[in-house]
Structures are given as structure tokens and as C-alpha cells.
Design an enzyme around this catalytic site. Structure first.
Site, PDB file in Angstrom:
ATOM      1  N   GLY A 397     -57.334  45.892  52.861  1.00  0.00           N
ATOM      2  CA  GLY A 397     -58.240  46.667  53.862  1.00  0.00           C
ATOM      3  C   GLY A 397     -59.303  47.247  53.547  1.00  0.00           C
ATOM      4  O   GLY A 397     -60.379  47.377  53.992  1.00  0.00           O
ATOM      5  N   ALA A 398     -58.894  48.572  52.672  1.00  0.00           N
ATOM      6  CA  ALA A 398     -59.592  49.500  52.156  1.00  0.00           C
ATOM      7  C   ALA A 398     -58.691  50.190  51.027  1.00  0.00           C
ATOM      8  O   ALA A 398     -57.582  50.029  50.933  1.00  0.00           O
ATOM      9  CB  ALA A 398     -59.968  50.509  53.478  1.00  0.00           C
ATOM     10  N   MET A 399     -59.548  51.055  50.328  1.00  0.00           N
ATOM     11  CA  MET A 399     -58.891  51.833  49.219  1.00  0.00           C
ATOM     12  C   MET A 399     -59.291  53.189  49.379  1.00  0.00           C
ATOM     13  O   MET A 399     -60.489  53.528  49.231  1.00  0.00           O
ATOM     14  CB  MET A 399     -58.961  51.184  48.038  1.00  0.00           C
ATOM     15  CG  MET A 399     -58.389  51.833  46.763  1.00  0.00           C
ATOM     16  SD  MET A 399     -56.861  51.915  46.908  1.00  0.00           S
ATOM     17  CE  MET A 399     -56.384  53.236  46.024  1.00  0.00           C
ATOM     18  N   GLU A 400     -58.073  54.080  49.151  1.00  0.00           N
ATOM     19  CA  GLU A 400     -58.658  55.445  49.249  1.00  0.00           C
ATOM     20  C   GLU A 400     -59.294  56.163  48.021  1.00  0.00           C
ATOM     21  O   GLU A 400     -59.055  57.379  48.072  1.00  0.00           O
ATOM     22  CB  GLU A 400     -57.252  56.211  49.681  1.00  0.00           C
ATOM     23  CG  GLU A 400     -56.143  56.384  48.684  1.00  0.00           C
ATOM     24  CD  GLU A 400     -55.044  55.254  48.754  1.00  0.00           C
ATOM     25  OE1 GLU A 400     -55.499  54.039  49.271  1.00  0.00           O
ATOM     26  OE2 GLU A 400     -53.984  55.394  48.326  1.00  0.00           O
ATOM     27  N   HIS A 433     -57.168  56.325  58.214  1.00  0.00           N
ATOM     28  CA  HIS A 433     -56.060  56.091  57.300  1.00  0.00           C
ATOM     29  C   HIS A 433     -56.485  56.621  55.641  1.00  0.00           C
ATOM     30  O   HIS A 433     -55.728  57.308  55.169  1.00  0.00           O
ATOM     31  CB  HIS A 433     -55.585  54.768  57.241  1.00  0.00           C
ATOM     32  CG  HIS A 433     -54.620  54.384  56.423  1.00  0.00           C
ATOM     33  ND1 HIS A 433     -53.169  53.846  56.861  1.00  0.00           N
ATOM     34  CD2 HIS A 433     -54.584  54.127  54.979  1.00  0.00           C
ATOM     35  CE1 HIS A 433     -52.701  53.499  55.831  1.00  0.00           C
ATOM     36  NE2 HIS A 433     -53.325  53.647  54.571  1.00  0.00           N
ATOM     37  N   GLU A 434     -57.558  56.212  55.422  1.00  0.00           N
ATOM     38  CA  GLU A 434     -58.001  56.347  53.943  1.00  0.00           C
ATOM     39  C   GLU A 434     -58.291  57.999  53.773  1.00  0.00           C
ATOM     40  O   GLU A 434     -58.164  58.291  52.812  1.00  0.00           O
ATOM     41  CB  GLU A 434     -59.244  55.502  53.574  1.00  0.00           C
ATOM     42  CG  GLU A 434     -59.004  54.011  53.804  1.00  0.00           C
ATOM     43  CD  GLU A 434     -57.507  53.312  53.012  1.00  0.00           C
ATOM     44  OE1 GLU A 434     -57.312  54.185  52.163  1.00  0.00           O
ATOM     45  OE2 GLU A 434     -57.096  52.460  53.745  1.00  0.00           O
ATOM     46  N   HIS A 437     -55.356  59.917  53.243  1.00  0.00           N
ATOM     47  CA  HIS A 437     -54.639  59.765  51.717  1.00  0.00           C
ATOM     48  C   HIS A 437     -55.507  60.611  51.214  1.00  0.00           C
ATOM     49  O   HIS A 437     -54.894  61.119  49.951  1.00  0.00           O
ATOM     50  CB  HIS A 437     -55.243  58.168  51.483  1.00  0.00           C
ATOM     51  CG  HIS A 437     -54.251  57.266  51.631  1.00  0.00           C
ATOM     52  ND1 HIS A 437     -52.675  57.483  51.299  1.00  0.00           N
ATOM     53  CD2 HIS A 437     -54.175  56.067  52.098  1.00  0.00           C
ATOM     54  CE1 HIS A 437     -52.188  56.249  51.776  1.00  0.00           C
ATOM     55  NE2 HIS A 437     -52.977  55.365  52.049  1.00  0.00           N
TER      56      HIS A 437
HETATM   57 ZN    ZN Z   1     -52.950  53.325  52.536  1.00  0.00          ZN
END
Ligand code: ZN
Length: 1018
Positions: A397-400, A433-434, A437
Site C-alpha cells: 500500500g505504501a512504504m515508510e 501510518h507511514e 513509522h
Molecule cells: Zn507499516
């Protein structure tokens, strides 16, 4: 398969380029960290002497510290002061302390400017011998990276990259080899140079070897090298990958033209596919990244751009980025693209040009969320900038990635009038969310993937709390209950679930735990912990933990210690209890308790047992520290603990009359279910039917979700749950309805697969009727978000039940769209109702409607719209269209991107006709799908689960069992996931045998009563 573009061809840059032939600007030799005269360092002798002196002092001091403080001789912590602006001017990485303290950027904490850059330092506390059974899969701790200086030339014309790096390492014990990670890269051993950093002596590399399973690349020396500091220079290269991992190619259409970009995705173990490295989260180092890119593109990375210089290669430029803070390899990121940025202060959004208008919303949300998180943690965001980039092809979905978060387009880009309110909420929570992180994961990183849940649990919790702070009217903390807590109960009730904290060894096992247990259960027990610790103690404990561990690594015990210290200080509980005592029972054991409440005249007893789907196999050796909260009808509230060592707690002298209800687990903050005796349930039922608003919507949601679960596992009779459910005729809140539907969908599907759906339809139509009439078919823009969601779920059910008015409405709306002169830009269907209209129309609309939707999908410029259409395309009942759709999902270069293949199976699996078709397709083409998906355990788990959740016959069980057996020796096949599917199918079969007829009986009586009351009303 890659469209050629640009001016450089393979002939200009031979595949494996000997050092001498490499373009001068790619040659890293001159950048190595060394003091030897013979190398081309551009520093003066005096400076070199000063630095050498500083080094020796540093080493001596470190040795003393290591001896006296840590008593770990192999842990050399060498505090080197780097250029505070992050420059690496003389390419040595070591400069005299800068006098330039000016920090013009908001997010830099002055106190960080020195110790931020502590160069250390992998966590050497991991004792290799303790990595049970998998010692050989972990890197030895004899060589620890301090700094990577990398140049990566990205050639878009043939989708390749050529890299060169100098890794500055600390050899902590004599060794005859350097073992690091590299996978799928072209590395020429003859090019590898190892030079001792102080004396400048070259170490002879006699050979290089690879160890396939471990994904190691090993440099061998003719004799052991001594402890000390070394530079390892390596050249490497490869094709940009096509499986959305490592350094990979992505493309998008601009009119008829295909445009290519290159992006990275390294978590958990894919950095080694892009450059040779020490690819474990505890082996943190600083990174200096220089990207070579065609002049017509730009590059971005974790840190701000420092300078751009023209390359001697025609039409190429070198972009040099500031040195990073110490970080794990999986957080490194760089992108070469033609993206157009939207910048507000230090925050930038990157997306393809044609989606520029869609970045506005995220550009507004991002800085607000980041500010909230900084205040929440009371720890400043340490990087000078934050970029969010929408990648056209993206697996997760996404990456931090630190300072450069990457997203799937639909999770970042929002188009007014096209995207839905749910899309907006999704974008907010994914960004939150990201950003969460950046502290939990990036600043403090789990020492090993065993504690992945610390990353994902916290980020999953913060996504709600941070969004709630910005949009209190969305009631995010209420939504948490239905979206995370109640959802994860289902998975965690299986015997094939797993504890949150779990030993993992190889890359497949690591990928396997990126599941709802790590995310949703993690978030749930953190929420429970905040409740029993109080928010202020919880927050202070977190701040202390982050400050103590920043730029290094931690395990869950480190967090428990910080929280315990704070809790004792604040007198939250006495010295005899620690957070570790309590939380170990939730993180080291799988499953959750059911608390049974029994009452007599004078007392109430609360008993804990493990919740079991199958009560024939009760596990007696489980117990938890359970934080109890309760309330009586008259408003008396209380808290207590059920300790790990006591099965039952008796509450004496509770001031309660026999006619008063007694409710346990207020707002469902505890991760447990509650069962009552007959009187307990009947008093709650009476209250719900007399005036349900006397109970908080969260508790109404809890009661419905608990009682339906308990009846499906045989704890209470189904008639209890179904009798209570009839109160829903007067329920008008989204949360209790969703909590019910989560469980009722199962009944819905089981009945759809049987001959008694008509009876279920009467009952369920009667439940939703009042709301269905009240909410109507018009999406009112000014409605609160939860009312919009409620209309959506009720209409969806009405159409699924086949209510004619609903179906006609959907068909009319869809046909009107088909008549639009420009359907790609003119769509009169309200965005929030599109999912129901599309799906209902396509379900029975035949080929013509399907093809119309397919064309809109191909032409859509907005990611959220593409996803809505993809979901709808799976709604058709035409078997051949379903098969065609699934085949396209796994065909290279079809209109369906690889990143979206999972969505196709999810869409098809969510419908009753599709489920069987999907299961057969996936099982028969497993190898083909697995190869296409790059053997991604995560993707394959998701695909299998999507098409198997409602299987309920012996025949289907047999099919999945045989399937699982066929792949039992395939390391890319998750046995855990297969066991979960088998167990779920078995549970569904048992459910059919045990309860189906009881429910049919209840429904029959309900129908009789209903017709009686209808005729008496007439
Ligand atoms: Zn995560």
C-alpha cells in the site's frame, strides 16, 4: 518488454564493466575513506594527520568505553562528528567539527546535530548462537557497516543500472572473510578492493563466493584481517527488476506514449537486490547516495539534494544527496522519474504530471499529520525534508522509507468529484501510518524481524489516533473497533494463528508475518495498553523509549521497560506488576480470552478461558493478564485485573439489583470477548430493545459482534444472538451495523450457498428496511462521513438481497452513465455510491456493461477510480468473463498491472459465484501465478485467502488439502497460510453441520411471527 528511450545503449556501458573501463564519474575508488598517499584524496597532509589523530583518540576512547561500559569488546562505538549540513565534502566522511550550526529547517532538532550522526553500529547484542536453528541465515557480527558511499547510474534506455560503492566498515574481530548480502546483482570479484582505512594497505581478495539460500556474497582473504576500519569498494549492476521489489521499473501511459520510471522497494529483504549490503535491520549505517540520471528526468532520495553536476556521459547528470542519519538498509530509497513535485515548505508530493491535481489533498494532510505526530511523541522529526511519492506500480500500500515515503497511487492521490469519502479517509490513514513509522521503525528499529509487530502495530494504531486528531468528526477510534479489533479476532481464533512476537529466519518467513496479526492485533493490544496505563503515562513512556533508543535498535522488552518505569513513577500500578508481565501474555501467546460473567444475588464472577472456534479442543494452558472494565445499568463503573495466575475473579458487594444489566469491556478496549449467563444476555437484550442509545455505539457494536461470534463457536445458543439482533430495526449508527455485518456476512454467504436463502432474506430485509427507507438513494454531500458509510453498507446489502427497487436504481444510474457523451469525464453517479451501482449493474448486466466498465478502467486517470472499477468487474456472474478477467490479471503487459492482480482475485473472491471460480483458477494455476508474482509470499497469501474464505463443503476441503500437499516442499509456499485456509474451511463445514438447521428453525419461526404480526396489523 521495456520500451527503449534515452541515448545510452548497452554498447556504451558493457554489462559487466571492468573497473578501468567504467565511466570516470562512476568510479568510486577516489571516494574511498583512506589516508594513504597513493590514493587520490583531496585533503591536505595536515588535515589527514589531524583526522588520523582524531581517529586514534576516538578508537582509544571507544575501547575504554566499550570495556568499562558495555564490556563488549567487539562493539566499537566511534562517535564521529560529521558535517552538520550533511555534506561529505572531501569524500572522506570525517571532517573537523563544523562551526556552522545554522539549522534553517524546522524539523531539525539542534540537540540532534551532533549525536544524530553517531556512526555505529549494528546491534551486536544478537548472539549468533541464540538465533535458534537459523544461525547460518544471519550475517556474522565480525564486520559492521558504518557508512555507504554509493553512486548509481540509472539507464532508462535499456532499464539497467550500474553502481559503485565504498562501504566503510568496522571489523570487530579478526576474520578471513567479509560476508554481506547480494542477490541477483552482477558483481565482478576482480573489481572488489578492500583497503585498511588508517594505513591504506590493500587487502588481497583471493576469491568471492555466493551462498544462494542465505543470499550472501562473501569476500575471502588469503589470511585473516585484523580488527579495525576498512573500505570495501565494489562495482555492481543489473536490470531494473520487473517484480516491484529491489530497484525496479514502473511505467505509466501518457496518451499513447509509455513513460518509464525507476523506484525502490526494499522492505523487508530486497535492498540486497539493488546493492551489496549488510541487509539486516540492526546493521544501521549512514548513506551517501549519488544518482546518475538522464538530463530529462529528476531524482529524489531519502535526503535533500546537495548538488547536481553534469556527467561526462552525454545527456546525464549526477545528483548528489546529503548524508543520511544512521538507518537500516530496508529504509533506503531513490527514484528516477519525470514526476512533477508540489512543494509546501519542507513537504513535497511527487506524482506523474497528469495526476498533479490529485496531489493537493495529500499536500494539505501530510504536514498536519507530521506536526501532530511530532507533538504526540515530543520527539522532533529528524530529517530536513519529507517527500511523498505516488508510484504507478507498487506492490504494497505504501512504504515508510525515511524521508521519501512511496505509495500506491490510490493511497495518495485524490481527485475531487471522482474519489470517495472513503478514499479520502484511506489516504489520511495511510499517510499517518507511514509518518508514524518515521519514529516507530525508522528512528528506533526492531533488532530483528521477530519484533516487526512493534513497527506495524504502532503504525497501525497511530494511523487512527493521528487521523482522529485532524478529523475528530470521523470518529476514527470508533472505526478502529470494527476495522481492526473485530476483524483480527477471526484470524486469531484459528489454531493456525501465531503469536505476535514470533521467531523468523529466512526471507519467506519474514514476509509471511506482514499479516493482520502483526498489524491489527498489534494495534489492538497497544490500544488496550494505553487504556490501562492512561494516555499521559503511555505517551511519556513512549517519548522516553524513543529518546533512549533513537538511531539504534530495540526489542519489545526495551519498550516494556520504559513503560514500566513511567507507570511505576505515576503510580499506575504497584512495583509487583510490570508492563512486561502483562504484555508478554498478549505477545508471546496466540489467541485471546473469552471472559464468562456469571452472577448470583450478591456477587459477580469473571472467568477466563481461551476462545476456541471448536470447543471440543479446549486449550487449558493459556491465561492472560486481563484488564477488566465494567459498568452497571445505574452507571456504576469499575476496573480490575484478572491475573495470569487466577482463572476467576469474584466481585463481591457490587451494588446491583437483579434487574440491572452488567456490562464488561467498556468501549471494547480489551482484546477479549465477553460471554454472559442467560440472565446477563437477556437484560442486555431488553435494554437494547427498550432504548439502545443508553449504551455507547461502541458497546452496541461489541455486544453484537461478541454474541454472534460466541454463538458460531457454540458458547451460546444461536437463538440468543438472533433474538438480540432484531433490535437493529431501530439502530441507526454505522459502528454497530458494521460490527453486525462483519459476522452476518458469513451467514449471508452460507445461506446463499444453500436452499434456504429465502428465509434469511425475509429476516434480513426486515432488519434493514427502516434504515433503507430512511437513508434513500441520494448521497447527501453534507452528511457526516459515518452516515455516508452507513448508506453505502445498507444499500449494498439491499441490492445483494435482490430488493427490486435497489437493483432498478443501480441499473438506471449505470445506463445513464453509458449514455454520457464522454463517459470518462462525465459520470453522474455520486462517487460514494459508485461501488454499489457498478457492482449491482455488472452482476447481471452481461457482456455489454462489462465491456463498458472495462473500457472506463483502461482510460481512468485516477487510481481510486481504477480500483472501484476493478472491484466491480469481479461482480459479474458470467463464468467466462470471470475467467477472462483472472487470466488477464496474470498476463504480462495486459491492461491489468501486476500490482493490481491481487485486487482482481479479491474482487472475484468477495462474490459467491466468483469464490468457487476463483478457488479453482488459483489452485490450478498456482505455479504460473506464483512465477508471475515474483514468488512473493505476501501476494500469494493474499490471493489464496481471497478465494477460499467461504468454502464449506467436504469436496472443497479435499481440494484445498490436496493443493496444500502438492506444495508442501516449496519454500515460497506459506504452510501457515495454507493451514489457516484448511482450518477455516473445516470450521465452516462444522458450522454448517452444527448450526445451520438451528438457524433455519429460528428463521422459520421468525417468518411466522412476522406474518402473524403483519396480519394482526391489517
Ligand atoms: Zn507499516
Amino acid at each position: 518488454m521495456y520500451g527503449p528511450r534515452g541515448s545510452i545503449t548497452n554498447n556504451d556501458l558493457p554489462w559487466i564493466t571492468p573497473m578501468a573501463q567504467l565511466p570516470e564519474s562512476l568510479n568510486m575508488e577516489r571516494r574511498s575513506l583512506t589516508f594513504s598517499k597513493k590514493h587520490q584524496l583531496t585533503i591536505s597532509k595536515n588535515l589527514a594527520f589531524l583526522i588520523l589523530f582524531a581517529f586514534i583518540v576516538c578508537i582509544v576512547v571507544t575501547a575504554l568505553i566499550a570495556h568499562y561500559v558495555t564490556l563488549q569488546a567487539d562493539e566499537t562505538r566511534c562517535k564521529l562528528q560529521l558535517d552538520q549540513q550533511g555534506t561529505h565534502a572531501p569524500h572522506d566522511g570525517i571532517t573537523t567539527p563544523s562551526t556552522n550550526d545554522s539549522t534553517t529547517i524546522d524539523h531539525i532538532d539542534d540537540t540532534n546535530t551532533t549525536h544524530d550522526v553517531e556512526t555505529t553500529t549494528a546491534d551486536t547484542s544478537i548472539d549468533d548462537n541464540n538465533v535458534t536453528g537459523a544461525k547460518y541465515l544471519r550475517l556474522p557480527r565480525s564486520v559492521l557497516p558504518i557508512d555507504y558511499d554509493m553512486r548509481i547510474l540509472t539507464v532508462m534506455s535499456n532499464l539497467t543500472f550500474y553502481g559503485s560503492s565504498v562501504i566503510f566498515v568496522n571489523v570487530t574481530m579478526a576474520t578471513d572473510n567479509v560476508t554481506m548480502h547480494a542477490e541477483g546483482l552482477n558483481i565482478t570479484c576482480e573489481d572488489v578492493r578492500v583497503v585498511e582505512a588508517v594505513e591504506g594497505q590493500t587487502v588481497q581478495v583471493v576469491s568471492c563466493s555466493t551462498e544462494k539460500e542465505q543470499e550472501f556474497y562473501v569476500l575471502h582473504f588469503d589470511q585473516p584481517i585484523e580488527e579495525g576500519l576498512y573500505n570495501i569498494t565494489m562495482n555492481f549492476g543489473g536490470k531494473l527488476r520487473d517484480d516491484l521489489s529491489g530497484y525496479y521499473a514502473s511505467n505509466y501511459k501518457n496518451g499513447n506514449e509509455t513513460r518509464w520510471i525507476a523506484a525502490t522497494q526494499f522492505e523487508p529483504t530486497e535492498a540486497r537486490r539493488a546493492f551489496p549490503c549488510f541487509d539486516e535491520p540492526a546493521m544501521k549505517a549512514t548513506f551517501r547516495i549519488t544518482i546518475g540520471r538522464p538530463n530529462n528526468l529528476t531524482s529524489i532520495s531519502n535526503m535533500p539534494l546537495m548538488s547536481s553536476t553534469t556527467s561526462e556521459l552525454q545527456d546525464y547528470t549526477w545528483d548528489e544527496f546529503q548524508r543520511s542519519v544512521p538507518m537500516s538498509t530496508y529504509l533506503v530509497a531513490y527514484i528516477v522519474s519525470d514526476f512533477k513535485p508540489r512543494t509546501i515548505g519542507n513537504f513535497s508530493l511527487y506524482a506523474r504530471d497528469s495526476a498533479y491535481s490529485q496531489t493537493k489533498t495529500a499536500a494539505d494532510l501530510g504536514p498536519k499529520l507530521l506536526k501532530h505526530l511530532e507533538e504526540f511523541f515530543d520527539v522532533p522529526f529528524p530529517l530536513p525534508k519529507m517527500d511523498l511519492a505516488a508510484i504507478p506500480d507498487f506492490s504494497a500500500g505504501a512504504m515508510e522509507n525515511w524521508g521519501l515515503i512511496t505509495f500506491r497511487e490510490s493511497n495518495l492521490l485524490y481527485e475531487e468529484g471522482v474519489s470517495t469519502k472513503k478514499n479520502l479517509q484511506r489516504i489520511a490513514i495511510v499517510i499517518a501510518h507511514e509518518l508514524g513509522h518515521q519514529w516507530f521503525g525508522n528512528l528506533v528499529t526492531p533488532s530483528w524481524w521477530t519484533d516487526l509487530w512493534l513497527n506495524e502495530g504502532f503504525a497501525s494504531y497511530l494511523e487512527y489516533t493521528a487521523t482522529d486528531a485532524i478529523f475528530p468528526e470521523w470518529k476514527m477510534m470508533d472505526q478502529f473497533i470494527v476495522d481492526d479489533l473485530q476483524m483480527v479476532f477471526n484470524l486469531d481464533a484459528l489454531k493456525s494463528s501465531h503469536p505476535i512476537s514470533i521467531e523468523v529466519h529466512n526471507p519467506n518467513e519474514i514476509s509471511d508475518i506482514f499479516d493482520r496479526i502483526s498489524y491489527a492485533k498489534g494495534a489492538t493490544i497497544i490500544r488496550m495498553m494505553e487504556d490501562f496505563l492512561t494516555t499521559s503515562s503511555f505517551r511519556q513512556g513512549l517519548t522516553n523509549y524513543l529518546n533512549e533508543k533513537k538511531y539504534s535498535n530495540a526489542e519489545q522488552n526495551d519498550l516494556w521497560l520504559s513503560l514500566t518505569t513511567q507507570a511505576h513513577k505515576d503510580n499506575i500500578f504497584g512495583p509487583e506488576i510490570t508492563v512486561k508481565d502483562v504484555m508478554d501474555t498478549w505477545t508471546l501467546q496466540m489467541g485471546f480470552p473469552v471472559i464468562t460473567v456469571n452472577r448470583t444475588d450478591k456477587q459477580i464472577s469473571l472467568t477466563q478461558d481461551k476462545f476456541e472456534l471448536n470447543r471440543n479442543n479446549i486449550s487449558t494452558n493459556y491465561s492472560w493478564w486481563v484488564p477488566l472494565t465494567y459498568q452497571t445499568k445505574s452507571g456504576l463503573k469499575g476496573r480490575s485485573w484478572l491475573s495470569k495466575d487466577s482463572k476467576t475473579l469474584t466481585l463481591e458487594d457490587i451494588n446491583i439489583t437483579p434487574s440491572e444489566w452488567f456490562l464488561v469491556n467498556l468501549n471494547q478496549t480489551g482484546y477479549y470477548r465477553v460471554n454472559y449467563d442467560d440472565l446477563g444476555w437477556s437484560l442486555l437484550e431488553t435494554q437494547l430493545k427498550e432504548d439502545h442509545t443508553k449504551l455507547d455505539p461502541k458497546n452496541r457494536a461489541q455486544i453484537m459482534n461478541d454474541v454472534l461470534s460466541l454463538s458460531s463457536a457454540g458458547y451460546v445458543d444461536y437463538s440468543v444472538a438472533l433474538n438480540i439482533s432484531t433490535y437493529l430495526q431501530s439502530e441507526e449508527e454505522y459502528i454497530p451495523w458494521t460490527a453486525t455485518l462483519t459476522k452476518m456476512n458469513f451467514l449471508f454467504e452460507m445461506f446463499q450457498r444453500s436452499g434456504h436463502f429465502d428465509k434469511f432474506k425475509v429476516y434480513f430485509t426486515n432488519l434493514i428496511q427502516p434504515l433503507y427507507k430512511k437513508l434513500g438513494f441520494v448521497d447527501v454531500k453534507s452528511d457526516p462521513i459515518l452516515k455516508t458509510y452507513l448508506r453505502e453498507v445498507i444499500l449494498k446489502k439491499a441490492c445483494q438481497l435482490g430488493l427490486s427497487e435497489c437493483i432498478e436504481w443501480a441499473h438506471t444510474e449505470f445506463r445513464n452513465w453509458m449514455l454520457s457523451p464522454n463517459p470518462d469525464n462525465l459520470n453522474s453517479i455520486s462517487p460514494n455510491l459508485k461501488s454499489i451501482v457498478y457492482c449491482t449493474a455488472l452482476e447481471t448486466g452481461g457482456e455489454q456493461m462489462w465491456n463498458f466498465a472495462w473500457q472506463r478502467f483502461i482510460n481512468a486517470n485516477v487510481g481510486t477510480e481504477r480500483e472501484l472499477l476493478m472491484q466491480a468487474l469481479g461482480c459479474t456472474k458470467e463464468m467466462w468473463l470471470l475467467n477472462k478477467y483472472m487470466t488477464m490479471a496474470i498476463t504480462p503487459d495486459s491492461e491489468i498491472k501486476k500490482q493490481d492482480a491481487i485486487l482482481v482475485f479479491r474482487a472475484i473472491g468477495s462474490r459467491i459465484v466468483g469464490q468457487t471460480a476463483g478457488m479453482r483458477f488459483v489452485i490450478s494455476k498456482w505455479s504460473e501465478i506464483n512465477t508471475y508474482m515474483g514468488k512473493s509470499v505476501l501476494a500469494m497469501n493474499s490471493i489464496l485467502s481471497s478465494v477460499t474464505s467461504n468454502l464449506n463443503t467436504e469436496k472443497e476441503l479435499e481440494e484445498v488439502q490436496m493443493f496444500s500437499k502438492r506444495y508442501e516442499n516449496d519454500v515460497t509456499f506459506s504452510q501457515r497460510n495454507a493451514k489457516q485456509v484448511i482450518e477455516q474451511t473445516q470450521a465452516n463445514i462444522d458450522w454448517m453441520n452444527k448450526y445451520f438447521h438451528t438457524i433455519v428453525e429460528w428463521l422459520t419461526n421468525y417468518e411466522i411471527q412476522l406474518s402473524n404480526s403483519n396480519s394482526s396489523q391489517r
